[in-house]
Each structure stands twice: as structure tokens, then as C-alpha cells.
Design a protein around this motif. Sequence first.
Motif, PDB file in Angstrom:
ATOM      1  N   LYS A 178      -6.880  15.136 -13.592  1.00 43.51           N
ATOM      2  CA  LYS A 178      -8.280  15.449 -14.103  1.00 43.51           C
ATOM      3  C   LYS A 178      -8.263  15.024 -15.781  1.00 43.51           C
ATOM      4  O   LYS A 178      -8.088  15.538 -16.863  1.00 43.51           O
ATOM      5  N   ALA A 179      -8.305  13.598 -15.715  1.00 42.51           N
ATOM      6  CA  ALA A 179      -8.322  13.103 -17.188  1.00 42.51           C
ATOM      7  C   ALA A 179      -9.896  13.060 -17.574  1.00 42.51           C
ATOM      8  O   ALA A 179     -10.780  12.242 -17.252  1.00 42.51           O
ATOM      9  N   TRP A 180     -10.249  13.932 -18.279  1.00 33.74           N
ATOM     10  CA  TRP A 180     -11.869  14.394 -18.436  1.00 33.74           C
ATOM     11  C   TRP A 180     -12.012  13.390 -19.603  1.00 33.74           C
ATOM     12  O   TRP A 180     -13.195  13.322 -19.968  1.00 33.74           O
ATOM     13  N   THR A 181     -10.991  12.977 -20.404  1.00 30.32           N
ATOM     14  CA  THR A 181     -11.426  12.041 -21.657  1.00 30.32           C
ATOM     15  C   THR A 181     -11.795  10.652 -20.997  1.00 30.32           C
ATOM     16  O   THR A 181     -12.510   9.968 -22.001  1.00 30.32           O
ATOM     17  N   ASN A 182     -11.612  10.369 -19.837  1.00 30.54           N
ATOM     18  CA  ASN A 182     -11.952   8.972 -19.277  1.00 30.54           C
ATOM     19  C   ASN A 182     -12.483   9.120 -17.894  1.00 30.54           C
ATOM     20  O   ASN A 182     -11.608   9.078 -16.801  1.00 30.54           O
ATOM     21  N   MET A 183     -13.682   9.681 -17.572  1.00 33.16           N
ATOM     22  CA  MET A 183     -14.194   9.960 -16.565  1.00 33.16           C
ATOM     23  C   MET A 183     -14.195   8.886 -15.313  1.00 33.16           C
ATOM     24  O   MET A 183     -14.112   8.896 -14.046  1.00 33.16           O
ATOM     25  N   SER A 184     -14.473   7.674 -16.045  1.00 33.54           N
ATOM     26  CA  SER A 184     -14.823   6.547 -15.349  1.00 33.54           C
ATOM     27  C   SER A 184     -13.512   5.851 -14.400  1.00 33.54           C
ATOM     28  O   SER A 184     -13.672   5.865 -13.236  1.00 33.54           O
ATOM     29  N   ILE A 185     -12.533   6.171 -15.392  1.00 31.17           N
ATOM     30  CA  ILE A 185     -11.076   5.592 -14.582  1.00 31.17           C
ATOM     31  C   ILE A 185     -10.833   6.690 -13.420  1.00 31.17           C
ATOM     32  O   ILE A 185     -10.385   6.416 -12.413  1.00 31.17           O
ATOM     33  N   THR A 186     -11.043   7.849 -13.850  1.00 31.29           N
ATOM     34  CA  THR A 186     -10.763   9.055 -12.820  1.00 31.29           C
ATOM     35  C   THR A 186     -11.527   8.838 -11.420  1.00 31.29           C
ATOM     36  O   THR A 186     -11.044   8.874 -10.402  1.00 31.29           O
ATOM     37  N   ARG A 187     -12.834   8.595 -11.798  1.00 29.83           N
ATOM     38  CA  ARG A 187     -13.565   8.635 -10.423  1.00 29.83           C
ATOM     39  C   ARG A 187     -13.160   7.349  -9.873  1.00 29.83           C
ATOM     40  O   ARG A 187     -13.348   7.152  -8.435  1.00 29.83           O
ATOM     41  N   ALA A 188     -12.874   6.298 -10.449  1.00 36.89           N
ATOM     42  CA  ALA A 188     -12.334   4.922  -9.846  1.00 36.89           C
ATOM     43  C   ALA A 188     -11.316   5.242  -8.994  1.00 36.89           C
ATOM     44  O   ALA A 188     -11.434   4.748  -7.913  1.00 36.89           O
ATOM     45  N   GLN A 189     -10.347   5.714  -9.628  1.00 41.01           N
ATOM     46  CA  GLN A 189      -9.102   5.867  -8.903  1.00 41.01           C
ATOM     47  C   GLN A 189      -9.302   6.833  -7.693  1.00 41.01           C
ATOM     48  O   GLN A 189      -8.599   6.790  -6.477  1.00 41.01           O
ATOM     49  N   TYR A 190     -10.006   7.848  -7.864  1.00 33.32           N
ATOM     50  CA  TYR A 190     -10.398   8.752  -6.639  1.00 33.32           C
ATOM     51  C   TYR A 190     -11.324   7.967  -5.624  1.00 33.32           C
ATOM     52  O   TYR A 190     -10.714   8.231  -4.202  1.00 33.32           O
ATOM     53  N   GLN A 205       0.761  -1.317  -0.042  1.00 33.96           N
ATOM     54  CA  GLN A 205       0.117  -0.040   0.077  1.00 33.96           C
ATOM     55  C   GLN A 205       0.911   1.171   0.091  1.00 33.96           C
ATOM     56  O   GLN A 205       0.446   2.326  -0.648  1.00 33.96           O
ATOM     57  N   ALA A 206       1.954   1.287   0.653  1.00 33.43           N
ATOM     58  CA  ALA A 206       2.751   2.268   0.846  1.00 33.43           C
ATOM     59  C   ALA A 206       3.508   2.591  -0.466  1.00 33.43           C
ATOM     60  O   ALA A 206       3.676   3.891  -0.798  1.00 33.43           O
ATOM     61  N   CYS A 207       3.544   1.486  -1.346  1.00 31.98           N
ATOM     62  CA  CYS A 207       4.231   1.877  -2.839  1.00 31.98           C
ATOM     63  C   CYS A 207       3.157   2.354  -3.673  1.00 31.98           C
ATOM     64  O   CYS A 207       3.548   2.985  -4.719  1.00 31.98           O
ATOM     65  N   PHE A 208       1.969   1.782  -3.338  1.00 30.59           N
ATOM     66  CA  PHE A 208       0.985   2.055  -4.187  1.00 30.59           C
ATOM     67  C   PHE A 208       0.304   3.387  -4.431  1.00 30.59           C
ATOM     68  O   PHE A 208      -0.363   4.069  -5.128  1.00 30.59           O
ATOM     69  N   TRP A 209       0.144   3.993  -2.945  1.00 34.47           N
ATOM     70  CA  TRP A 209      -0.498   5.154  -2.643  1.00 34.47           C
ATOM     71  C   TRP A 209      -0.091   6.437  -3.554  1.00 34.47           C
ATOM     72  O   TRP A 209      -0.896   7.167  -3.776  1.00 34.47           O
ATOM     73  N   PRO A 210       1.327   6.562  -3.636  1.00 34.09           N
ATOM     74  CA  PRO A 210       1.706   7.717  -4.255  1.00 34.09           C
ATOM     75  C   PRO A 210       1.253   7.718  -5.793  1.00 34.09           C
ATOM     76  O   PRO A 210       0.516   8.667  -6.077  1.00 34.09           O
ATOM     77  N   TRP A 211       1.353   6.567  -6.662  1.00 34.20           N
ATOM     78  CA  TRP A 211       0.835   6.439  -7.914  1.00 34.20           C
ATOM     79  C   TRP A 211      -0.894   6.605  -7.736  1.00 34.20           C
ATOM     80  O   TRP A 211      -1.189   7.505  -8.762  1.00 34.20           O
ATOM     81  N   GLN A 212      -1.302   6.227  -6.873  1.00 34.77           N
ATOM     82  CA  GLN A 212      -2.833   6.244  -6.953  1.00 34.77           C
ATOM     83  C   GLN A 212      -3.129   7.656  -6.658  1.00 34.77           C
ATOM     84  O   GLN A 212      -4.211   8.124  -7.035  1.00 34.77           O
ATOM     85  N   TYR A 213      -2.445   8.432  -5.634  1.00 35.20           N
ATOM     86  CA  TYR A 213      -2.710   9.845  -5.435  1.00 35.20           C
ATOM     87  C   TYR A 213      -2.692  10.592  -6.655  1.00 35.20           C
ATOM     88  O   TYR A 213      -3.413  11.542  -7.011  1.00 35.20           O
ATOM     89  N   PHE A 214      -1.517  10.488  -7.374  1.00 36.34           N
ATOM     90  CA  PHE A 214      -1.505  11.302  -8.589  1.00 36.34           C
ATOM     91  C   PHE A 214      -2.411  10.967  -9.756  1.00 36.34           C
ATOM     92  O   PHE A 214      -2.703  11.827 -10.382  1.00 36.34           O
ATOM     93  N   MET A 215      -2.869   9.738  -9.799  1.00 37.52           N
ATOM     94  CA  MET A 215      -4.160   9.261 -10.756  1.00 37.52           C
ATOM     95  C   MET A 215      -5.088  10.015 -10.269  1.00 37.52           C
ATOM     96  O   MET A 215      -5.970  10.294 -10.994  1.00 37.52           O
TER      97      MET A 215
END
Length: 382
Positions: free
Chosen positions: A154-166, A140-150
Motif C-alpha cells: 500500500k504505497a499511499w504516497t504513489n497511488m497511481s503506480i499501486t493501482r496500475a500494479q493491482y 510470467q511465472a518469474c514476474f507474478w510474485p514481484w507483481q503480487y507483492f507490489m
Amino acid sequence: MVHSRLFMSSSARTVTDDMNVTLQQINSSFEMEQAVHAKAKNFLRRRRARSRSVSEAVRESAVDLSIRVRSKLDITVTALWPIAQPFTVRPLMVILLLLRALVEISLWILNWKFPAWVFNGIAIKDITTTGQQIDLRLQQACFWPWQYFMARKKAWTNMSITRAQYISFYNSMWLVANDIIIGIALGSFLISNKDYMGEVLQRYVKDYTIDSISAVLDWLTSKNEYPAGLKLNPELNPFLGQLFKWLIEIWAALNLRNVLDFIISLQPIVPMVINMIGFSGVFGATMSLSLISDLLAFTTLHIYWFYMVAARIFHWQLTILYSLFNLFRGKKRNTLRHRIDSCDYDLDQLLLGTILFTLLTFLFPTIVVYYLTFALTVYPEV
């Protein structure tokens, strides 16, 4: 006719008078409204023109001061940032890089697998529950930074992935926060009651892992009665009973004089262990529960050894009985093609197989009793 005309003229005159009165009232109301508005405007002008109170002056001065200080700080930081950047950002990046390397090395060690002949080739993290929990936290400590930046991207072209990551990022953070809060509460309870918990743990460990198992073995090896109505083999039953009793004595005494010395020697250690488990609550309740699970697994390790010994003997005997049963059928197992083939046996082979099958058949109930005893102890759901 004249009377009716007079009546109608008087009624019409009355209606006209009422209309005039109504119009006068409407005009009066409008004029009054205009006068009230004018008075209110004059009052507001006089109120705005009055001097400020002390609290308003202090508040406005504080706001002005904060604005000036913020602007000066922005100017100072903007001017000094290029100078301080090599001394702040780069060391921080080096520290983060070293921490990431340390985490990766720890993950590699935890996921390293033993050879096939040691612990059946399992990974180091799978030996203990604490190892699995540490592996999860490091991942989790290795994955959280990447997940935070994702999540921030604001990937407006793919809102489903952005919302899922959020949702995934903040959900995991919320779960970890709750885990830490509950862990701190559990740790404080364990630290406050470490002496009492140590006494309870020692008492229950002695009662349920030593005395109870010894009582069961004494019941199985008793000569005056048949346990559960089963007539066990009089030679094999005492041998297995004495074997397991000997292992219990070794585990309980650990080369000391008796069990009492062993319990006394553990009295100052158990509260310290419980205290360490309590301090681990800052990493979450799951970490404390993992350590408690490993502690209980260690205290009942001898029971698991008994189960492994009984299970291994049971497996060997069951395999031999199956092979001898195939011998009576005139078949044998083809290990190359993994199937049962026909085979012609000699008379000597059939005679030897009959003798062995008879012996193992009469010994099998005793093996099953010991196997079920420790299997139900280790896995009660069985």
C-alpha cells in the motif's frame, strides 16, 4: 338583528363542538398508541424470556465450539511454529529457489541465438510457436510474485503506480484463467475426437501439400500448353519442375516404397500427437494452438523449403540483372562506401555483360513463375 345574532351564536357553537370532538379523537389516538406500545413491550419481554429452540441451541453451541477450537489451534500453532519452521519454510524456500533457477536456465536456453550462418542467427524460441509460448509463460511465472507483492504493498504516497500494479496483476491472472478454461474445453474435444481428427489431418495434408503441389508442377511442366499463357524456357522449366517433384517425392515417401506406405505408417502416430496436444490444454488454449501451429508448419515444411529455394534463385538472378544493368550505364556499386560510382569498362567486359544480361533476361520469366507459385502458397496475403 336578533335573528342574525341567534344564527351566528348557533354556528359558533357548532364549530366549538367540532373542535372538542377533534381534540378528544386526538387524545384517544395517543392513548391507544401508548397502550399498543406497552402491550408490544410486554409481548417482546415474554418472547425473550421463552426457552431456546433446538436449532438455536445447536447453532450457538457450534459457534462456541468453533471459537474454542480456533483459539486452541492458534495457541498450538503459535507454540509449535518456532519448532516446525526450520522443517517447513526452509525446504520450501529451497524448492522455490531451485524452481526459479530451473526457470532461469530454461529462459536462457530459449533465448540463446544461433550463429549468423545458422537460421540467420535467430533465437531458439523463435523457431517454433510453442517455444515462444513457453518463454512467455516462464517470464510470467518469474514476474507474478514481484507483481503480487507490489499490488499488495500500500504505497499511499504513489497511488497511481499501486493501482496500475493491482490492475495489471489481476488482469493477467484473469486472462490466464480464461485461457486455461478454454484450453481444457479444447483439449477435451481433441482427446474425444483424436481418431477422426487424425484421419482428417492426414487426408488434407496429402491432398493439399502433396497432390496439389504435384498437380501444379505437372501443369507448369506440361509440353502441350503454356501455363497461364506464358511461354517458359523449355530447358529451365523441366529442370526446375523435376527438381521440386523430386523433393516432394522424398518428403512424401521418406525412403519408403510409396506414399501409401508413408500414410499407413503415420496412422497410429497422428492420434497420439493429437492426444498430446489435447493434454496440453491444461496449460491454456494458446499452448494447444501453438502446438497445432507447429504441427501444421512441420507438415508443410517442404513447401517452405520450395519457397526458400525459389526465392534464393530469384534474388540471385535479380541482383545479377541489376549489376549488369549498371554495367550498361557505365556504373558499378562501391561496396566500401555503399553507393553507385562511375566506371570505365573494356569492350570485352561490355560484350560479356551483354551476353549474360540477354541470357538472364530470357530466363527471368521462368524463375518469376516458380517464385510466385510458392510465394503465394506460403504467403497467400502477398
